[in-house]
Design an enzyme around this catalytic site. Structure first.
Site, PDB file in Angstrom:
ATOM      1  N   THR A 137       0.841  -1.199   0.000  1.00 52.14           N
ATOM      2  CA  THR A 137       0.000   0.000   0.000  1.00 52.14           C
ATOM      3  C   THR A 137       0.880   1.255   0.000  1.00 52.14           C
ATOM      4  OG1 THR A 137      -1.752  -1.189   1.152  1.00 52.14           O
ATOM      5  CG2 THR A 137      -1.833   1.216   1.258  1.00 52.14           C
ATOM      6  N   ASN A 144      -6.318  -9.738  -7.126  1.00 56.66           N
ATOM      7  CA  ASN A 144      -6.350 -10.443  -5.845  1.00 56.66           C
ATOM      8  C   ASN A 144      -7.634 -11.236  -5.628  1.00 56.66           C
ATOM      9  OD1 ASN A 144      -6.995  -7.525  -5.810  1.00 56.66           O
ATOM     10  ND2 ASN A 144      -7.839  -7.988  -3.795  1.00 56.66           N
ATOM     11  N   SER A 154       5.008  -7.006  -1.844  1.00 57.57           N
ATOM     12  CA  SER A 154       4.973  -7.050  -0.392  1.00 57.57           C
ATOM     13  C   SER A 154       5.464  -8.398   0.119  1.00 57.57           C
ATOM     14  CB  SER A 154       3.500  -6.878  -0.002  1.00 57.57           C
ATOM     15  OG  SER A 154       3.346  -6.407   1.281  1.00 57.57           O
ATOM     16  N   THR A 177      14.365   4.658   9.687  1.00 61.06           N
ATOM     17  CA  THR A 177      15.290   3.548   9.952  1.00 61.06           C
ATOM     18  C   THR A 177      14.767   2.272   9.305  1.00 61.06           C
ATOM     19  OG1 THR A 177      16.016   4.535  12.001  1.00 61.06           O
ATOM     20  CG2 THR A 177      16.312   2.158  11.810  1.00 61.06           C
ATOM     21  N   CYS A 200      -8.438  -6.614   2.588  1.00 58.58           N
ATOM     22  CA  CYS A 200      -8.139  -5.212   2.857  1.00 58.58           C
ATOM     23  C   CYS A 200      -9.407  -4.375   2.881  1.00 58.58           C
ATOM     24  CB  CYS A 200      -7.164  -4.703   1.827  1.00 58.58           C
ATOM     25  SG  CYS A 200      -5.838  -5.874   1.611  1.00 58.58           S
TER      26      CYS A 200
HETATM   27  N1  PLP Z   1      -2.529  -4.853  -3.967  1.00 57.48           N
HETATM   28  C1  PLP Z   1      -3.064  -6.076  -4.035  1.00 57.48           C
HETATM   29  C2  PLP Z   1      -3.419  -6.641  -5.380  1.00 57.48           C
HETATM   30  C3  PLP Z   1      -3.311  -6.805  -2.869  1.00 57.48           C
HETATM   31  O1  PLP Z   1      -3.858  -8.019  -2.940  1.00 57.48           O
HETATM   32  C4  PLP Z   1      -2.979  -6.223  -1.622  1.00 57.48           C
HETATM   33  C5  PLP Z   1      -3.285  -6.930  -0.361  1.00 57.48           C
HETATM   34  O2  PLP Z   1      -4.224  -7.694  -0.298  1.00 57.48           O
HETATM   35  C6  PLP Z   1      -2.384  -4.961  -1.616  1.00 57.48           C
HETATM   36  C7  PLP Z   1      -2.178  -4.310  -2.802  1.00 57.48           C
HETATM   37  C8  PLP Z   1      -1.972  -4.313  -0.325  1.00 57.48           C
HETATM   38  O3  PLP Z   1      -0.843  -4.955   0.156  1.00 57.48           O
HETATM   39  P1  PLP Z   1      -0.220  -4.641   1.604  1.00 57.48           P
HETATM   40  O4  PLP Z   1      -1.045  -5.428   2.557  1.00 57.48           O
HETATM   41  O5  PLP Z   1       1.179  -5.123   1.551  1.00 57.48           O
HETATM   42  O6  PLP Z   1      -0.321  -3.186   1.800  1.00 57.48           O
END
Ligand code: PLP
Length: 397
Positions: free
Chosen positions: A86, A163, A211, A252, A338
């Site tokens: 994110t 996702n 990530s 950091t 999310c």
């Molecule tokens: N983008 C996609 C396609 C995701 O599936 C996700 C998390 O589900 C994110 C971004 C956000 O990732 P993070 O949890 O590392 O911020």
């Protein structure tokens, strides 16, 4: 090398079967073992230049940066560590969009909420266009070319893989369209990295977010690939600070987290091919049995062009939340973790043309490294019996 034998990824008998790997993954025991010393004995600050604690931490970060870069065919100097995808997405979108006044961004309606909300924020500065998708969730490249060419586009922002439904986008063709029009290509590769090959050079990607916690690394660490590094693609930092990450991201460094991210990427590079094949067979088996055993079941997305681990299924006439509650020993989800808490139907499924009732009847199964055949057999049995029960139950109201 640390000993990973103290740690295990074996499932305790009393925990549910985990089929929500797109939400997050367990830290691989090998990754955890590699991280452990950096919390205690090797606790140095990677920016401390005057003693061995700092040098050791900096060396560990360098090695991790090499592994993270290698997984996507980038150079180490092109990786900026952040706290999550994110943050990387916000850094890329805001950093680029706001850097070129009055120029446009083209994205799609099926992006993750992290991209969509960052886009809404830059709408004050730049024009943002949202491309639709067809009934299988596929983009129309002709429409992309038309949209990019119709205005002075600065950035095309398209996810590598979705996702919720798992669709893999034609990023290589999209980047060509973007570059022909003088625009940059940003991809949210959070779900793709570690599951399918992502090659930023061959795919013509200028910026990519991903990530650690989606690939068996820890939560709280992400990366942004920046073609040519900080001096190649200029970005306005979101977090100003002590000059870390070549001035692009202050603060950091999370050394244990970064070490874990590096190890997760190293393992993914070695094991991804075999793992994706195995997981793909399990996913296909799951779909085959559900479609055979149950009537009025539909697989959402592009069955010929999806991540191997993801299956999004509509069970007509069954409320997905009731189904999930009914099978407590199987952990699946209704969509994106999310945006959980949100009662709105999935914006991705709506974009495919599903109505609210169909969207509310859909469940995402996402498999991963530790999913076994026995777990899939058990989960499928539970789904079949639960769907039958819920369909047979007299409706209230
Ligand atoms: N983008 C996609 C396609 C995701 O599936 C996700 C998390 O589900 C994110 C971004 C956000 O990732 P993070 O949890 O590392 O911020």
């Amino acid at each position: 090398m640390s000993d990973s034998s103290n740690y295990t990824n074996a499932r305790a008998a009393d925990t549910p079967i985990y089929l929500d790997y797109n939400a997050t993954t367990p830290v691989d025991a090998r990754v955890f073992a590699r991280m452990a010393p950096y919390f205690t004995a090797a606790f140095g600050n990677a920016a401390s230049r005057d003693h061995a604690f700092g040098w050791d931490a900096a060396a560990a970060v360098d090695e991790a940066r090499y592994h993270v870069a290698s997984l996507i065919n980038a150079r180490p100097g092109e990786i900026v560590f952040t706290s999550c995808s994110t943050e990387s997405i916000n850094l890329a979108l805001k950093g680029v969009a706001r850097g070129g006044a009055g120029r446009a961004v083209v994205t799609s309606v099926v992006e993750h909420e992290a991209v969509l909300s960052a886009c809404r924020q830059v709408e004050a500065d730049v024009e943002v266009s949202y491309l639709g998708v067809d009934g299988a969730g596929r983009l129309d490249l002709g429409e992309l070319a038309e949209s990019v060419g119709s205005k002075a586009t600065r950035l095309v922002a398209l996810m590598f893989a979705n996702n919720e439904i798992g669709n893999v986008n034609p990023i290589r063709q999209a980047s060509k369209i973007a570059h022909d029009a003088g625009a940059l290509l940003f991809t949210d590769a959070t779900q793709a990295v570690g599951k399918v090959p992502v090659d930023v050079r061959a795919d013509g990607v200028d910026l990519a977010a991903f990530s650690a916690h989606k690939i068996y690394g820890p939560k709280g660490v992400g990366a942004l690939f920046i073609r040519g590094g900080a001096s190649g693609t200029k970005l306005e930092p979101l977090i100003a600070g002590g000059g870390q990450e070549r001035g692009v991201r202050g603060g950091t460094l999370n050394v244990p987290g970064i070490v874990g991210f590096g190890e997760a990427c190293r393992i993914a590079r070695l094991e991804m091919g075999e793992e994706s094949e195995r997981v793909g067979r399990l996913r296909d088996g799951l779909e085959e049995v559900l479609l055979k055993e149950l009537p009025d079941v539909h697989v959402n997305g592009d069955r010929g062009g999806r991540l191997p681990n993801t299956s999004n299924i509509t069970f007509d006439g069954v409320d997905a939340r009731s189904l999930i509650r009914h099978m407590k020993d199987v952990a699946v989800s209704t969509g994106s973790a999310c945006s959980t808490g949100s009662a709105d139907p999935s914006h991705v499924l709506k974009a495919l043309g599903l109505n609210n009732e169909q969207a509310y009847s859909s469940v995402r199964f996402s498999l991963g490294r530790f999913t076994t055949e026995a777990e899939i057999e058990h989960a499928v049995e539970r789904v079949v019996s639960s769907v039958r029960k819920l369909r047979d139950a007299p409706r209230s109201g």
